[in-house]
Scaffold this motif. Structure first.
Motif, PDB file in Angstrom:
ATOM      1  N   ILE A 112      73.002  61.840  20.495  1.00  0.00           N
ATOM      2  CA  ILE A 112      71.953  62.192  19.149  1.00  0.00           C
ATOM      3  C   ILE A 112      72.624  62.124  17.948  1.00  0.00           C
ATOM      4  N   ASN A 113      74.000  62.126  17.856  1.00  0.00           N
ATOM      5  CA  ASN A 113      74.692  61.821  16.683  1.00  0.00           C
ATOM      6  C   ASN A 113      74.707  60.411  16.353  1.00  0.00           C
ATOM      7  N   LYS A 114      74.831  59.553  17.160  1.00  0.00           N
ATOM      8  CA  LYS A 114      74.836  58.281  16.767  1.00  0.00           C
ATOM      9  C   LYS A 114      73.559  57.636  16.646  1.00  0.00           C
ATOM     10  N   LEU A 115      72.447  58.092  17.298  1.00  0.00           N
ATOM     11  CA  LEU A 115      71.232  57.712  16.691  1.00  0.00           C
ATOM     12  C   LEU A 115      70.785  58.329  15.300  1.00  0.00           C
ATOM     13  N   ASP A 116      71.059  59.732  15.241  1.00  0.00           N
ATOM     14  CA  ASP A 116      70.754  60.079  13.918  1.00  0.00           C
ATOM     15  C   ASP A 116      71.623  59.395  12.573  1.00  0.00           C
ATOM     16  N   ILE A 117      72.738  58.928  12.720  1.00  0.00           N
ATOM     17  CA  ILE A 117      73.468  58.397  11.843  1.00  0.00           C
ATOM     18  C   ILE A 117      72.787  56.873  11.499  1.00  0.00           C
ATOM     19  N   TYR A 118      72.166  56.245  12.741  1.00  0.00           N
ATOM     20  CA  TYR A 118      71.938  54.929  12.529  1.00  0.00           C
ATOM     21  C   TYR A 118      70.427  55.073  11.835  1.00  0.00           C
ATOM     22  N   ILE A 119      69.641  55.846  12.351  1.00  0.00           N
ATOM     23  CA  ILE A 119      68.188  56.199  11.857  1.00  0.00           C
ATOM     24  C   ILE A 119      68.488  56.527  10.341  1.00  0.00           C
ATOM     25  N   THR A 120      69.083  57.283   9.750  1.00  0.00           N
ATOM     26  CA  THR A 120      69.204  57.644   8.407  1.00  0.00           C
ATOM     27  C   THR A 120      69.903  56.780   7.768  1.00  0.00           C
ATOM     28  N   SER A 121      70.393  55.529   8.156  1.00  0.00           N
ATOM     29  CA  SER A 121      70.888  54.543   7.357  1.00  0.00           C
ATOM     30  C   SER A 121      70.048  53.712   6.907  1.00  0.00           C
ATOM     31  N   PHE A 122      68.650  53.672   7.537  1.00  0.00           N
ATOM     32  CA  PHE A 122      67.752  52.927   6.952  1.00  0.00           C
ATOM     33  C   PHE A 122      67.152  53.435   5.663  1.00  0.00           C
ATOM     34  N   SER A 158      58.716  41.091   1.894  1.00  0.00           N
ATOM     35  CA  SER A 158      58.851  39.785   1.870  1.00  0.00           C
ATOM     36  C   SER A 158      60.108  39.260   3.061  1.00  0.00           C
ATOM     37  N   LEU A 159      60.643  40.172   3.545  1.00  0.00           N
ATOM     38  CA  LEU A 159      61.785  39.815   4.676  1.00  0.00           C
ATOM     39  C   LEU A 159      61.170  40.619   6.028  1.00  0.00           C
ATOM     40  N   ILE A 160      60.330  41.461   5.979  1.00  0.00           N
ATOM     41  CA  ILE A 160      60.077  42.079   7.100  1.00  0.00           C
ATOM     42  C   ILE A 160      58.523  42.528   7.382  1.00  0.00           C
ATOM     43  N   GLN A 161      57.896  42.890   8.361  1.00  0.00           N
ATOM     44  CA  GLN A 161      56.698  43.420   8.659  1.00  0.00           C
ATOM     45  C   GLN A 161      56.847  45.014   8.301  1.00  0.00           C
ATOM     46  N   LEU A 162      56.571  45.604   7.511  1.00  0.00           N
ATOM     47  CA  LEU A 162      56.619  47.022   7.195  1.00  0.00           C
ATOM     48  C   LEU A 162      56.175  47.906   8.318  1.00  0.00           C
ATOM     49  N   LYS A 163      54.985  47.688   8.533  1.00  0.00           N
ATOM     50  CA  LYS A 163      54.339  48.323   9.706  1.00  0.00           C
ATOM     51  C   LYS A 163      54.997  48.551  10.946  1.00  0.00           C
ATOM     52  N   GLU A 164      55.849  47.271  11.412  1.00  0.00           N
ATOM     53  CA  GLU A 164      56.637  47.196  12.587  1.00  0.00           C
ATOM     54  C   GLU A 164      57.690  48.096  12.321  1.00  0.00           C
ATOM     55  N   PHE A 165      58.326  47.942  11.143  1.00  0.00           N
ATOM     56  CA  PHE A 165      59.535  48.539  10.776  1.00  0.00           C
ATOM     57  C   PHE A 165      59.459  50.274  10.894  1.00  0.00           C
ATOM     58  N   LEU A 202      61.154  52.744  13.874  1.00  0.00           N
ATOM     59  CA  LEU A 202      62.113  53.745  13.408  1.00  0.00           C
ATOM     60  C   LEU A 202      61.258  55.195  13.781  1.00  0.00           C
ATOM     61  N   GLY A 203      60.224  55.197  13.616  1.00  0.00           N
ATOM     62  CA  GLY A 203      59.493  56.344  14.070  1.00  0.00           C
ATOM     63  C   GLY A 203      59.535  56.647  15.575  1.00  0.00           C
ATOM     64  N   LEU A 223      62.104  55.366  17.599  1.00  0.00           N
ATOM     65  CA  LEU A 223      63.594  55.611  18.057  1.00  0.00           C
ATOM     66  C   LEU A 223      63.759  57.091  17.598  1.00  0.00           C
ATOM     67  N   TYR A 224      63.201  57.681  16.414  1.00  0.00           N
ATOM     68  CA  TYR A 224      63.091  58.951  16.011  1.00  0.00           C
ATOM     69  C   TYR A 224      62.577  59.828  17.142  1.00  0.00           C
ATOM     70  N   LYS A 225      61.349  59.671  17.649  1.00  0.00           N
ATOM     71  CA  LYS A 225      60.675  60.327  18.632  1.00  0.00           C
ATOM     72  C   LYS A 225      61.666  60.456  19.958  1.00  0.00           C
ATOM     73  N   LEU A 226      62.175  59.037  20.365  1.00  0.00           N
ATOM     74  CA  LEU A 226      63.189  59.289  21.410  1.00  0.00           C
ATOM     75  C   LEU A 226      64.263  60.061  21.285  1.00  0.00           C
ATOM     76  N   ASN A 227      64.854  60.150  20.111  1.00  0.00           N
ATOM     77  CA  ASN A 227      66.201  61.017  19.943  1.00  0.00           C
ATOM     78  C   ASN A 227      65.656  62.616  19.882  1.00  0.00           C
ATOM     79  N   THR A 228      64.402  62.717  19.400  1.00  0.00           N
ATOM     80  CA  THR A 228      63.898  64.359  19.427  1.00  0.00           C
ATOM     81  C   THR A 228      63.798  64.626  20.949  1.00  0.00           C
ATOM     82  N   VAL A 229      63.397  63.662  21.827  1.00  0.00           N
ATOM     83  CA  VAL A 229      63.057  64.101  23.167  1.00  0.00           C
ATOM     84  C   VAL A 229      64.677  64.558  23.746  1.00  0.00           C
ATOM     85  N   ILE A 230      65.511  63.518  23.514  1.00  0.00           N
ATOM     86  CA  ILE A 230      66.940  63.831  24.014  1.00  0.00           C
ATOM     87  C   ILE A 230      67.337  65.263  23.644  1.00  0.00           C
TER      88      ILE A 230
END
Length: 325
Positions: free
Chosen positions: A61-71, A87-94, A98-99, A101-108
Motif C-alpha cells: 500500500i505504501n509503495k503504491l501510494d507514494i507512486y500514485i501521488t508522484s504523478f 503533446s506527449l501522452i493520451q490524457l484519457k489513458e493516463f 492512474l485511476g 491502480l488507485y482502485k487496485l490499491n484501495t482493494v488491497i
C-alpha cells in the motif's frame, strides 16, 4: 535568498514492481519473526500471523501510494503544462491507468482491514493469513500491467522542462533553420544537433547573463506553415510554448532557402504576429546564402526588427535585451 519561481510539473517516480509482492511477503515474514516474549503458543502464532497480514499489506500500500501521488493532477496544471502533457501522452489513458491502480490499491487496503478483523475471530490465524495473501496475489498481474504502462507515461512526463519565470526568448522557425545552433552560440549550451528536419523534438533550454540578470532562451521544435489540426505532436510543443509562455520571439530565417523559400518562411512569421508578442527576426545561415538571397530577405522582412546573425553574437544578445526592456 529567494527561491526562483518556475513553471514545473511533478516528475513521477519509477516503480520496479516486478518483485513488489514477493518483497512484501519477505519483509512481513522477517519482521514478524522478531516478535518474542509471548509465552502462550497460540497467542504467539496469532500475533505473528496478524503482523504478517498488516506488514505485507502496508508494504504494498505504501509503495503504491507514494507512486500514485508522484504523478501530477491534471486539473491543477496551468495551460502550458496541460498542453505539454497532451503533446506527449493520451490524457484519457493516463487518467484511466492512474485511476485503475488507485482502485487496485484501495482493494488491497480493504482486504487488509477485513482480514485483520477476521483473524481476531478465528482460531486458525494461519489460514486467514493465507487467504489474505492469496487474494492480494490475485491482483499482482493487474498491478504489474498498470505500473508498466504508468512507468512509460512517467518517462515521457519527465521530458517536460522546468521553465523559469525570468526574462525569456522563445526561438521559433521552420525545421532545419539553424535555431538550435543559434541557441548554442548565444547561451553556450550543448543541445543535440543533427542535419535533418525536426532534429529538435522537445523544448531545449539555455541561459545567458545580462548585468547579473539571467536570461532564458527557449528553443522550440520546428514549425511548418499549416493548419493547427494538421500539425504533428512535435510541432504542437512549439505552438504550446509560443502561445502559453511569456517572452519575446526570436524567429530564425534560413537565408539559404535549403528547405523552405523565404516567402514560405515569411508567411509563417506573419502568423506569429497574431500572438501579439515582440518579435526579432534572425537572418541565419548568411554564409550559405547568395547576395541576392540576402538582399531579398532584407526587403522582405523590412517591417520587422531583424539582424544578420553571422558572427554577431554580442550584437544579437544586445538586441534581445533591448527588446525585452
Amino acid at each position: 535568498m529567494k527561491k526562483m519561481k518556475t513553471i514545473k510539473i511533478k516528475k513521477p517516480k519509477y516503480l520496479d514492481a516486478k518483485n513488489l509482492f514477493e518483497d512484501a511477503m519477505g519483509y512481513a515474514r522477517k519482521e514478524a519473526s522478531k516478535i518474542s516474549g509471548i509465552r502462550n503458543k497460540n497467542k504467539m502464532i496469532y500475533s505473528k500471523e496478524k503482523a504478517r497480514i498488516n506488514l505485507m499489506g502496508e508494504y504494498i500500500i505504501n509503495k503504491l501510494d507514494i507512486y500514485i501521488t508522484s504523478f501530477p493532477v491534471v486539473s491543477e496544471l496551468d495551460q502550458f503544462q496541460k498542453e505539454s502533457l497532451a503533446s506527449l501522452i493520451q490524457l484519457k489513458e493516463f487518467k484511466r491507468e492512474l485511476g485503475y491502480l488507485y482502485k487496485l490499491n484501495t482493494v488491497i487496503k480493504t482486504l487488509k482491514k477485513k482480514n485483520l478483523a477476521s483473524i481476531k475471530r478465528s482460531d486458525k490465524p494461519e489460514a486467514v493469513r493465507r487467504i489474505f495473501y492469496g487474494r492480494v496475489l490475485s491482483l499482482k498481474k493487474d498491478v504489474l500491467r498498470s505500473v508498466e504502462k504508468l512507468n512509460e507515461i512517467g518517462k515521457k512526463l519527465r521530458e517536460i522542462p522546468e521553465i523559469k519565470l525570468i526574462p525569456s526568448v522563445i526561438v521559433a522557425g521552420f525545421p532545419n533553420s539553424g535555431k538550435t545552433t543559434l541557441l548554442k552560440r548565444v547561451t553556450g549550451s550543448e543541445p543535440e544537433i543533427a542535419a535533418y528536419p525536426f532534429t529538435t523534438k522537445k523544448i531545449e533550454l539555455g541561459y545567458f547573463t545580462d548585468k547579473y540578470k539571467e536570461v532564458q532562451v527557449i528553443d522550440t521544435p520546428g514549425l511548418l506553415d499549416r493548419k493547427e489540426e494538421e500539425r504533428n505532436l512535435i510541432e504542437r510543443k512549439a505552438v504550446n510554448a509560443l502561445t502559453n509562455l511569456e517572452g519575446i520571439i526570436l524567429f530564425v530565417i534560413d537565408l539559404s532557402e535549403a528547405s523552405f523559400s523565404l516567402e514560405e518562411q515569411k508567411k509563417l512569421l506573419d502568423e506569429m504576429k497574431k500572438l501579439e508578442k515582440k518579435i526579432i527576426v534572425a537572418l541565419n545561415k548568411e554564409d550559405l546564402a547568395s547576395k541576392e538571397q540576402i538582399d531579398k530577405a532584407k526587403e522582405l522582412f523590412k517591417e520587422f526588427d531583424f539582424i544578420l546573425t553571422g558572427e554577431q553574437d554580442k550584437e544579437l544578445k544586445e538586441k534581445l535585451i533591448e527588446k525585452m526592456s
